[in-house]
Write an enzyme that holds these catalytic residues in place. Structure first.
Site, mmCIF file in Angstrom:
data_model
loop_
_atom_site.group_PDB
_atom_site.id
_atom_site.type_symbol
_atom_site.label_atom_id
_atom_site.label_comp_id
_atom_site.label_asym_id
_atom_site.label_seq_id
_atom_site.Cartn_x
_atom_site.Cartn_y
_atom_site.Cartn_z
ATOM 1 N N SER A 99 3.472 -0.762 12.141
ATOM 2 C CA SER A 99 3.710 -0.295 13.507
ATOM 3 C C SER A 99 4.727 -1.169 14.219
ATOM 4 O O SER A 99 5.562 -0.672 14.990
ATOM 5 C CB SER A 99 2.381 -0.279 14.289
ATOM 6 N N GLU B 287 13.199 -0.475 -1.026
ATOM 7 C CA GLU B 287 12.647 -1.002 0.228
ATOM 8 C C GLU B 287 12.066 -2.387 -0.014
ATOM 9 O O GLU B 287 11.529 -2.685 -1.075
ATOM 10 C CB GLU B 287 11.608 -0.030 0.807
ATOM 11 N N GLY B 288 12.181 -3.243 1.001
ATOM 12 C CA GLY B 288 11.803 -4.639 0.826
ATOM 13 C C GLY B 288 10.439 -5.004 1.354
ATOM 14 O O GLY B 288 9.984 -6.128 1.156
ATOM 15 N N GLN B 289 9.749 -4.068 2.012
ATOM 16 C CA GLN B 289 8.456 -4.398 2.597
ATOM 17 C C GLN B 289 7.415 -4.751 1.541
ATOM 18 O O GLN B 289 6.469 -5.494 1.805
ATOM 19 C CB GLN B 289 7.956 -3.233 3.444
ATOM 20 N N GLY C 82 -0.926 1.695 17.046
ATOM 21 C CA GLY C 82 -1.154 0.617 16.095
ATOM 22 C C GLY C 82 -0.229 -0.548 16.411
ATOM 23 O O GLY C 82 0.829 -0.362 17.019
ATOM 24 N N ALA C 83 -0.651 -1.744 15.994
ATOM 25 C CA ALA C 83 0.174 -2.936 16.258
ATOM 26 C C ALA C 83 0.232 -3.851 15.048
ATOM 27 O O ALA C 83 0.497 -5.037 15.180
ATOM 28 C CB ALA C 83 -0.372 -3.687 17.469
ATOM 29 N N CYS D 9 -0.141 1.600 1.164
ATOM 30 C CA CYS D 9 -0.360 3.016 1.449
ATOM 31 C C CYS D 9 0.053 3.893 0.271
ATOM 32 O O CYS D 9 -0.335 5.059 0.206
ATOM 33 C CB CYS D 9 0.399 3.433 2.705
ATOM 34 N N GLN E 83 3.804 -7.400 0.962
ATOM 35 C CA GLN E 83 2.499 -6.928 0.487
ATOM 36 C C GLN E 83 2.070 -7.664 -0.780
ATOM 37 O O GLN E 83 0.884 -7.950 -0.974
ATOM 38 C CB GLN E 83 2.576 -5.414 0.277
ATOM 39 N N ARG F 241 -0.043 2.680 -3.210
ATOM 40 C CA ARG F 241 -0.540 2.243 -4.513
ATOM 41 C C ARG F 241 -1.797 1.405 -4.355
ATOM 42 O O ARG F 241 -2.004 0.733 -3.334
ATOM 43 C CB ARG F 241 0.515 1.451 -5.265
#
Length: 497
Positions: free
Chosen positions: A197, A114-116, A192-193, A50, A120, A52
């Site tokens: 989300s 942040e580690g998310q 959203g799932a 979301c 990705q 880059r």
């Protein structure tokens, strides 16, 4: 190694441009296939989040590669090249490696640390492997980026410097209050799932909301998320799933809404939110459009424009122009929009009793967030890992030549032993084996020092020419060297995640 990355992110482009340039999963696959079909690119991978969109490629020509990758990004994003170009950044070779490693560690994230992003990056590698656009270089690069990111999180306190966008967004909604106190007893609606989300639902459950309702276009995925929330040993929050058609009804009962879907249009309009709150909405209202002059359209010069601070000034101007003021009165409904493109109409922020936090306002808030001292330690890790990766790649570049040299030497030994058999046919097996072993030892000793030394030299900056010198000095067959490279590249155990 001729690694090139062309991309745009929240650091170089306003959210309005990122929103329009977002790539769906099927578009990402088509972009990779078209990149590989382009003449300058031998490998390709795309990192699309979301915040880059970055296209990585192994190219044989820098300027042609920049032009081709920029054009492909414009074609597949739907944003015209002239409009997109001012917001693109370009990194090449070691700078490209440094950029990806920094991204993997969370240093380039909207919320530092942040580690998310690691998940990705893993998804980007998996897509490249699945459609066979990621070869040796990009497999090695992305695998190492994942290791560097994990090292940064395990060896430093970078986690203290960063949060997930969900946590940061809830803090913004709480407006300075303790998030747990703010969330206690509230009824939350999660639209959203997917992964974001699901993270939002889990975070809301941990903060102490009283109830969570999950709405998703695919009911089975919503049911699955509810099942996870209710598993033994979990938070014990009351949760249930509804169809997307029930969102309007759920809005009338919700205190907080978190939305992150893959929809291309708005999921919640201002009219729908106003109706749920029993408010009138002026349909004539339109958020003011931002007009941002393009500084120039030359990707080679764009880095200087970003680094001198102009990009940040433009981004702040865009935010001030496009984010409407929050509505008056006590907050009756808190909205967190984590989607790109956005799910929730920006005009909802004009409604009395509504607080809206979206990607754009998060970007503005995070610009002033303090950075932990651990960031410097992470930067040191990144610098060390970039140097090690470059040395390993340069050393690997000469390996096929060294293998070809040893193969040629083995052939010479075999040929001379065959000639010896013809001249001395009376040698017994023991004598023949001893002579063969002696010749091989002589050849190995003669080759050992130069091959070890050439690998060391090749691993240093500027050492790429040693492979060419070795091929020239020993008159090695280029086809033999290429065959060794292909065998290494086609190894099924190489670079798999």
């Amino acid at each position: 190694m001729s690694l090139l990355v062309v991309g745009l992110s929240h650091r170089s482009a306003p959210v309005s441009v990122l929103e329009r340039a977002s790539l769906a999963a099927e578009t990402q696959a088509k972009l990779l296939q078209d990149t590989l079909a382009a003449e300058p690119a031998a490998e390709a991978a795309v990192l699309a989040t979301c915040n880059r969109i970055e296209l990585y490629a192994d190219v044989d020509k820098f300027h042609a590669g920049v032009a081709e990758l920029s054009t492909l990004l414009a074609q597949h994003s739907g944003v015209g090249l002239d409009e997109l170009t001012p917001y693109l950044y370009v990194h090449y070779e070691d700078r490209a490696v440094h950029h990806l490693f920094s991204v993997a560690c969370g240093l380039d994230s909207m919320v530092v640390g942040e580690g998310q992003i690691l998940g990705q990056i893993k998804d980007a590698l998996a897509l490249g492997q699945e459609i066979h656009t990621a070869g040796r270089l990009l497999n090695d690069l992305f695998q190492q980026a994942l290791r560097v990111g994990k090292r940064a999180h395990s060896e430093t306190g970078i986690d203290r410097a960063g949060q997930s966008l969900v946590t940061f967004g809830l803090e913004q909604l709480a407006a300075g209050a303790d998030v747990a106190d703010w969330a206690r007893g509230k009824r939350a609606l999660v639209i959203g799932a997917g992964s974001m989300s699901s993270l939002a639902a889990a975070t809301l459950a941990r903060t102490g909301v009283a109830e969570i309702v999950v709405a998703n276009r695919t009911r089975a995925r919503a049911d699955r998320l509810v099942e996870i929330l209710g598993q033994p040993g979990g938070t014990g929050v009351a949760a249930h799933a509804v169809e997307m058609a029930a969102v309007s009804d759920e809005l009338t009962r919700a205190d907080v809404v978190v939305s992150c879907t893959g929809a291309t249009g708005l999921v919640l309009t201002a009219e729908a939110v106003a109706g749920a709150l029993g408010l009138a909405f002026d349909t004539a209202y339109e958020a003011p459009a931002a007009s941002v002059p393009a500084p120039h359209a030359d990707p080679d010069r764009h880095a200087a424009w970003v680094e001198n601070g102009t990009a940040g000034t433009v981004r702040q101007a865009v935010r001030r122009a496009t984010v409407p003021a929050q509505g008056a009165g006590p907050v009756r409904l808190a909205l967190l929009d984590l989607a790109m493109p956005r799910d929730i109409d920006g005009a909802t922020a004009r409604l009395d009793g509504v607080r809206l936090v979206d990607i754009e306002s998060l970007a503005e808030a995070s610009a002033d967030a303090p950075m932990a001292a651990d960031v410097d330690q992470v930067r040191t890790i990144v610098a060390d890992e970039v140097a090690a990766f470059g040395a390993a790649q340069r050393a690997a570049h000469i390996t096929p030549t060294v293998v070809a040299l040893r193969t040629m030497a083995a052939g010479v030994v075999a040929g001379e032993i065959a000639r010896l058999d013809g001249r001395l046919p009376d040698l017994d097996e023991k004598q023949r084996a001893e002579i063969t072993q002696t010749v091989r030892r002589v050849v190995d000793k003669l080759l050992h020092a130069p091959t070890v030394r050439v690998k060391q030299l090749a691993s240093e900056p500027g050492g790429a020419g040693y492979a060419d010198a070795l091929r020239e000095l020993f008159d090695l067959d280029p086809q033999t060297v290429a065959a060794v490279s292909r065998a290494d590249l086609n190894d099924p155990n190489r670079g798999r995640s």
